[in-house]
Design an enzyme around this catalytic site. Structure first.
Site, PDB file in Angstrom:
ATOM      1  N   HIS A 147      -7.904  -5.355  -0.464  1.00 42.95           N
ATOM      2  CA  HIS A 147      -6.852  -4.531  -0.253  1.00 42.95           C
ATOM      3  C   HIS A 147      -6.291  -4.919   1.132  1.00 42.95           C
ATOM      4  O   HIS A 147      -7.134  -5.158   2.058  1.00 42.95           O
ATOM      5  CB  HIS A 147      -7.070  -2.995  -0.138  1.00 42.95           C
ATOM      6  CG  HIS A 147      -5.759  -2.185   0.064  1.00 42.95           C
ATOM      7  ND1 HIS A 147      -5.206  -1.711  -1.044  1.00 42.95           N
ATOM      8  CD2 HIS A 147      -5.001  -1.596   1.094  1.00 42.95           C
ATOM      9  CE1 HIS A 147      -4.065  -1.068  -0.449  1.00 42.95           C
ATOM     10  NE2 HIS A 147      -4.217  -0.829   0.647  1.00 42.95           N
ATOM     11  N   SER A 155       0.705  -1.274  -0.002  1.00 46.13           N
ATOM     12  CA  SER A 155       0.014   0.276   0.037  1.00 46.13           C
ATOM     13  C   SER A 155       0.847   1.293   0.052  1.00 46.13           C
ATOM     14  O   SER A 155       1.599   1.419  -0.891  1.00 46.13           O
ATOM     15  CB  SER A 155      -0.881  -0.300   1.178  1.00 46.13           C
ATOM     16  OG  SER A 155      -1.932   0.886   1.097  1.00 46.13           O
ATOM     17  N   ASP A 184     -10.094  -4.371  -4.687  1.00 48.46           N
ATOM     18  CA  ASP A 184      -9.402  -3.072  -4.134  1.00 48.46           C
ATOM     19  C   ASP A 184      -9.453  -1.635  -4.785  1.00 48.46           C
ATOM     20  O   ASP A 184      -9.449  -1.857  -6.255  1.00 48.46           O
ATOM     21  CB  ASP A 184      -7.799  -3.525  -4.078  1.00 48.46           C
ATOM     22  CG  ASP A 184      -6.875  -2.456  -3.403  1.00 48.46           C
ATOM     23  OD1 ASP A 184      -7.298  -1.450  -3.184  1.00 48.46           O
ATOM     24  OD2 ASP A 184      -5.873  -2.722  -3.662  1.00 48.46           O
TER      25      ASP A 184
END
Length: 359
Positions: free
Chosen positions: A328, A201, A298
């Site tokens: 995610h 991320s 995601d």
């Protein structure tokens, strides 16, 4: 839902709050599927039922609202304790300090039971959390699994967080920490030519920046850039943000809250040090090989895909691991069986092939 099943799920969630997701996933598969509810299908993909069960459980927990960064960090640490699983045993785990852009940063070196005293592969790892939350402990279980299963050393770095340290501080800390690792390869017991950079991320964001700036600023290039469902563009918006911006762990509200904290000055957002997807094409051609992962549910899915396409067009060797049924943050959901566990196995297998000990 059947009231008895609902009561069972609520009881299991109560156990999860005590750091025990295991009982939920120890239930028979048929029961778990009933608890999860009808299949969720969006954009041609069907959500993994084990993820769907986790989301159902999460919906039954008391709601939380992001207020200040300190409260958000405490909440993130608590959530990660629920999904961390049992820590993997290694040869050793050592806390140390590394060079940041302005002073020393905390770091943690993970040494697997396999390997040699010198010449090992190393992944310099930067945790996710929107540049605002996350630390060495929130990603400890993931780093342990990578080290153990890939047979490589992992150096996790605790870069400075926003809003106290706004953009591009995290990226500059990452650059300094990576170059420190190369400079201290002998001390770390690794081969300076086999040092990769990676993260999930926001950590994938700064890892992409490290790879790009190694070309722009002419410092040693990573052997591999490992971008796990990375955040790559703080300016543009793609369809996946609308499709999956609510109900799949990372929400649109989260994305905007993180962006405002990391980039209070909007002028920073289109720069390559903050939005690496927007870098000039010329900076892409000489980048090191990339391992990029993305998930079907995601909101950041489409920017990862776009970066894969740009890297490929520039001639960069790219391995894209796409997991259409996942969300995610799935690499941190350690206790989950099925597709989530399989994705982690696939990741560590690729890292072992690229950086692991010679057979």
């Amino acid at each position: 839902m059947n009231p008895r099943l609902d009561a069972l799920l609520r009881g299991t969630v109560s156990a999860a709050q005590a750091n025990a997701l295991t009982p939920l996933y120890a239930l028979p598969a048929a029961v778990r599927r009933r608890l999860a509810g009808p299949p969720i299908q969006i954009d041609g993909n069907t959500l993994d039922p084990e993820i769907q069960l986790l989301l159902r459980a999460n919906a039954l927990l008391p709601g939380t609202t992001k207020t200040d960064a300190l409260a958000a960090r405490a909440q993130f640490r608590s959530v990660n304790k629920l999904v961390a699983g049992h820590p993997r045993a290694l040869q050793r785990v050592t806390d140390l300090t590394v060079r940041g852009a302005d002073g020393q940063l905390g770091a943690r070196l993970y040494v697997p039971r396999t390997g040699r005293d010198t010449g090992n592969g190393l992944l310099v790892f930067f945790h996710g959390g929107g540049w605002v939350v996350g630390d060495l402990d929130t990603h400890d279980s993931l780093c342990r699994i990578i080290a153990a299963d890939a047979g490589i050393r992992v150096l996790a770095v605790d870069y400075r967080l926003a809003p106290e340290a706004p953009a591009p501080t995290a990226a500059e800390d990452a650059i300094a920490a990576f170059t420190w690792a190369v400079d201290h390869a002998e001390d770390l017991g690794v081969d300076p030519a086999r040092i990769a950079v990676g993260g999930d991320s926001a950590g994938g964001n700064v890892s992409a920046v490290v790879a790009q700036q190694s070309v722009v600023r002419d410092f040693p290039r990573p052997a591999l850039q490992v971008l796990l469902y990375p955040a790559l563009d703080l300016v543009g918006r793609r369809p996946s943000r609308d499709l999956f911006g609510e109900g799949f762990l990372l929400t649109e509200e989260d994305i905007m809250w993180y962006r405002e904290h990391y980039t209070p000055d909007p002028a920073a957002r289109p720069t390559a040090e903050v939005s690496p997807l927007l870098v000039d094409d010329k900076a892409l051609a000489e980048l090191p090989p990339a391992l990029v992962t993305s998930a079907g549910f995601d909101p950041l899915r489409d920017e990862a895909r776009e970066y894969v396409d740009r890297l490929t067009a520039a001639g960069v060797p790219v391995t894209h691991l796409y997991h259409p049924t996942l969300v995610h943050g799935h690499y941190n959901l350690i206790p989950l069986p099925g597709a989530t566990a399989d994705a982690l196995v696939t990741l560590t297998a690729h890292l072992k092939a690229a950086l692991g000990p010679a057979s």
